[in-house]
Scaffold this motif. Structure first.
Motif, PDB file in Angstrom:
ATOM      1  N   PHE A 262      56.309 -50.013 -85.214  1.00 51.73           N
ATOM      2  CA  PHE A 262      56.793 -48.722 -84.367  1.00 51.73           C
ATOM      3  C   PHE A 262      56.409 -48.852 -82.882  1.00 51.73           C
ATOM      4  N   VAL A 263      57.233 -48.895 -82.156  1.00 48.12           N
ATOM      5  CA  VAL A 263      57.296 -49.108 -80.556  1.00 48.12           C
ATOM      6  C   VAL A 263      57.258 -47.804 -79.647  1.00 48.12           C
ATOM      7  N   ALA A 264      56.147 -47.391 -78.965  1.00 46.90           N
ATOM      8  CA  ALA A 264      56.395 -46.149 -78.273  1.00 46.90           C
ATOM      9  C   ALA A 264      56.868 -46.794 -76.793  1.00 46.90           C
ATOM     10  N   ASP A 265      57.956 -46.444 -76.375  1.00 43.24           N
ATOM     11  CA  ASP A 265      58.147 -46.677 -74.835  1.00 43.24           C
ATOM     12  C   ASP A 265      57.744 -45.592 -73.830  1.00 43.24           C
ATOM     13  N   GLU A 266      56.410 -45.768 -73.316  1.00 43.68           N
ATOM     14  CA  GLU A 266      55.802 -44.888 -72.633  1.00 43.68           C
ATOM     15  C   GLU A 266      56.031 -45.135 -71.146  1.00 43.68           C
ATOM     16  N   VAL A 285      50.288 -39.410 -82.964  1.00 39.96           N
ATOM     17  CA  VAL A 285      51.073 -40.582 -83.315  1.00 39.96           C
ATOM     18  C   VAL A 285      50.190 -41.933 -82.572  1.00 39.96           C
ATOM     19  N   VAL A 286      49.872 -42.885 -83.667  1.00 39.55           N
ATOM     20  CA  VAL A 286      49.330 -44.107 -82.886  1.00 39.55           C
ATOM     21  C   VAL A 286      50.386 -45.127 -83.172  1.00 39.55           C
ATOM     22  N   PRO A 287      51.065 -45.739 -82.135  1.00 37.44           N
ATOM     23  CA  PRO A 287      52.151 -46.593 -82.071  1.00 37.44           C
ATOM     24  C   PRO A 287      51.516 -47.973 -82.258  1.00 37.44           C
ATOM     25  N   ASP A 288      52.330 -48.890 -83.129  1.00 40.28           N
ATOM     26  CA  ASP A 288      51.938 -50.252 -83.187  1.00 40.28           C
ATOM     27  C   ASP A 288      52.026 -51.000 -82.039  1.00 40.28           C
ATOM     28  N   LEU A 289      53.021 -50.754 -81.221  1.00 40.04           N
ATOM     29  CA  LEU A 289      53.190 -51.287 -79.997  1.00 40.04           C
ATOM     30  C   LEU A 289      53.345 -50.093 -78.755  1.00 40.04           C
ATOM     31  N   ILE A 290      53.023 -50.326 -77.559  1.00 38.86           N
ATOM     32  CA  ILE A 290      53.360 -49.424 -76.691  1.00 38.86           C
ATOM     33  C   ILE A 290      53.768 -50.320 -75.346  1.00 38.86           C
ATOM     34  N   THR A 291      55.041 -49.602 -74.850  1.00 42.13           N
ATOM     35  CA  THR A 291      55.322 -50.263 -73.473  1.00 42.13           C
ATOM     36  C   THR A 291      54.824 -49.464 -72.308  1.00 42.13           C
ATOM     37  N   THR A 292      54.440 -49.846 -71.397  1.00 42.54           N
ATOM     38  CA  THR A 292      54.180 -49.112 -70.157  1.00 42.54           C
ATOM     39  C   THR A 292      54.470 -49.973 -69.048  1.00 42.54           C
ATOM     40  N   ALA A 293      54.630 -48.952 -67.892  1.00 43.44           N
ATOM     41  CA  ALA A 293      55.107 -49.702 -66.498  1.00 43.44           C
ATOM     42  C   ALA A 293      55.036 -48.570 -65.447  1.00 43.44           C
ATOM     43  N   LYS A 294      55.799 -48.450 -64.775  1.00 46.10           N
ATOM     44  CA  LYS A 294      55.945 -47.447 -63.664  1.00 46.10           C
ATOM     45  C   LYS A 294      54.491 -46.742 -63.157  1.00 46.10           C
ATOM     46  N   GLY A 295      54.099 -45.779 -63.580  1.00 46.39           N
ATOM     47  CA  GLY A 295      52.610 -45.173 -63.192  1.00 46.39           C
ATOM     48  C   GLY A 295      51.612 -45.949 -63.295  1.00 46.39           C
ATOM     49  N   ILE A 296      51.640 -47.136 -63.962  1.00 47.09           N
ATOM     50  CA  ILE A 296      50.586 -47.969 -64.264  1.00 47.09           C
ATOM     51  C   ILE A 296      49.753 -48.624 -63.007  1.00 47.09           C
ATOM     52  N   ALA A 297      50.768 -48.931 -61.935  1.00 49.96           N
ATOM     53  CA  ALA A 297      50.130 -49.499 -60.755  1.00 49.96           C
ATOM     54  C   ALA A 297      50.477 -48.935 -59.386  1.00 49.96           C
ATOM     55  N   GLY A 298      50.607 -47.689 -59.374  1.00 50.87           N
ATOM     56  CA  GLY A 298      50.717 -46.879 -58.226  1.00 50.87           C
ATOM     57  C   GLY A 298      51.775 -47.545 -57.172  1.00 50.87           C
ATOM     58  N   GLY A 299      52.747 -48.154 -57.604  1.00 49.58           N
ATOM     59  CA  GLY A 299      53.931 -48.495 -56.838  1.00 49.58           C
ATOM     60  C   GLY A 299      54.280 -49.893 -56.947  1.00 49.58           C
TER      61      GLY A 299
END
Ligand SMILES: Cc1ncc(COP(=O)(O)O)c(C=O)c1O
Length: 454
Positions: A262-266, A285-299
């Motif tokens: 179960f992948v949560a695209d966050e 909900v606790v995903p098995d995998l979570i994808t992150t980007a955008k807000g992670i690195a301030g631009g």
């Protein structure tokens, strides 16, 4: 004009001194038209010179109120102090070694932070990449490797990127997929619980949509063939759709019962945007995998896949990576962004933004419920990820023309807003989480005036 830098020291005042776009932006736009491929669009062709807090300044000296954050990226504000401090120090030390050649501590530190911040207290590992689409592609690679299965299930209105696999995962044809096929195989799309547009009404939407989705997966694909179910806990480009409460846990449970990852695209909803570190926390909900980007690195460009250690470790050594994935400057920026989110409690700021905006949007909905040419059919979202859905009077028929006209009217008054949605009839609000309350209210005043002027 005062000669301040961008970032937090930029004066937090709206200023409209020319038509928007002004003459300098128009000149630059002419150069752009000659040099940049037509397929790369821009919401508003004012050319940015500085930005910070809740303001974006353009080449003509206009200062726009920012309700877009560069599409949910500059949650900590542009050129946030800790991001600049850490990224500048890293720039001076070294810009690149390639983590796959000689590693560096910043990459490891980001992965350690991701393990701490993402939901669940199980053992977690991460891998870093550059863009959101790349993270989603890698989540699928990892899930396939772990399960030995091929099928991937996604949802109506979902958006996951513009690379070949992520185009296949993305729901909307125009502009993302049109004329770009053939697409990757073994991708199956099922209904999502979209309360406003669920045919039998919102009451049983979660239950019915989950039952339909599960039935389709079971009958048409076979649960035992599915490697991953990929879903945005709060759908972004599809129209800021909050799946009806109960839908996500049902799908997550089905995945768990059938050995599906179960992948949560966050990528859009993560990193404090919805008032929690991650949107899936709202329903536990606790995903098995979570994808992150955008807000992670301030631009700066950075993305990640984080998840259960045994799943993340399934891909063979050397199977994951990329020249720039987890670039040291982007990692330093991410550590600065996370520091800012913690120290300024940006989750609380996002909740405060909702507290201010939602009642005003709801009041606008009531005001524009029946009269006039424009109707706000729905107000939704959480934290600083809010939206209004515009429909034609007398029903729920989407009104993309009114939405575009509303955006244009806001732009000309110096309010930078974005539209979205499968039907192009959703105006979304994604202010930087550090925006001042005065600017936020001024932006809402402009929106109100623009709505009345239509
Ligand atoms: C939920 C979601 N997934 C994936 C992506 C793709 O990210 P990127 O544009 O960085 O490739 C986006 C971008 O808007 C997104 O909102």
């Amino acid at each position: 004009m005062t000669a301040t830098a961008g970032g937090p020291s930029l004066p937090q005042e709206r200023r409209v001194v020319t038509a928007i776009p002004g003459p300098k932006s128009q000149e630059l736009q002419a150069r752009r038209n000659a040099a940049v491929a037509a397929g790369v669009g821009s919401v508003l062709p004012v050319f940015t010179t500085r930005a910070g807090g809740g303001i974006v300044e353009d080449a003509d000296g206009n200062a726009l109120i920012d309700f877009g954050s560069g599409i949910a990226v500059t949650s900590v504000g542009n050129s946030a102090e800790a991001v600049v401090r850490r990224a500048s120090a890293q720039l001076a030390d070294f810009t690149h070694s390639c983590f796959m050649v000689t590693p560096y501590e910043g990459y490891v530190e980001v992965c350690e932070e991701l393990a701490r911040l993402t939901p669940g207290d199980h053992a977690k590992k991460s891998a870093l990449f550059n863009s959101g689409a790349e993270a989603v592609e890698n989540a699928v690679k990892i899930a396939r490797s772990y399960t030995g299965r091929q099928a991937v299930v996604v949802f109506d209105h979902g958006y996951h990127g513009r690379t070949n696999l992520t185009m296949a995962l993305t729901s909307k044809n125009m502009p993302y997929k049109h004329s770009f096929g053939p697409f990757a195989p073994e991708v199956y799309r099922v209904p999502v619980a979209y309360p406003y547009r669920w045919l039998t009404g919102p009451e049983n939407c979660a239950e019915e949509a989950a039952a339909q989705a599960i039935d389709m997966i079971s009958k048409q694909v076979g649960a035992e063939n599915v490697a991953a179910i990929v879903i945005e806990p709060l759908l972004g480009e599809g129209g800021f759709i909050e799946p009806a409460k109960g839908f996500l846990p049902r799908i997550a449970r089905f995945a768990q019962d059938n050995g599906i990852v179960f992948v949560a695209d966050e990528i859009q909803s993560g990193f404090c945007r919805t008032g929690q570190w991650f949107a899936c926390e709202d329903e536990g909900v606790v995903p098995d995998l979570i994808t992150t980007a955008k807000g992670i690195a301030g631009g700066l460009p950075l993305s990640a896949v984080t998840g259960r250690a045994e799943i993340m470790d399934a891909a063979h050594s050397g199977g994951l990576g990329g020249t720039y994935g987890g670039n040291p400057v982007a990692c330093a920026a991410a550590l600065g962004a996370i520091e800012t989110m913690r120290e300024q409690d940006l989750c609380a700021k996002a909740r405060r933004i909702e507290e201010i905006m939602k009642p005003r949007l709801t009041a606008l909905q009531e005001k524009h419920a029946h009269d006039g040419p424009v109707r706000i059919g729905d107000v939704r979202g959480r934290g600083a990820m809010l939206a209004i859905e515009l429909v034609k009077p007398g029903g729920k028929e989407p009104d993309p023309a009114a939405t575009a006209a509303l955006a244009k009217a806001c732009h000309s008054e110096g309010l930078l807003v974005l539209t979205t949605g499968t039907y192009g009839n959703v105006m979304r609000f994604l202010p930087p989480l550090v925006i001042g309350e005065d600017l936020l209210n001024e932006g809402l005043d402009i929106l109100e005036g623009a709505l009345s002027s239509l």
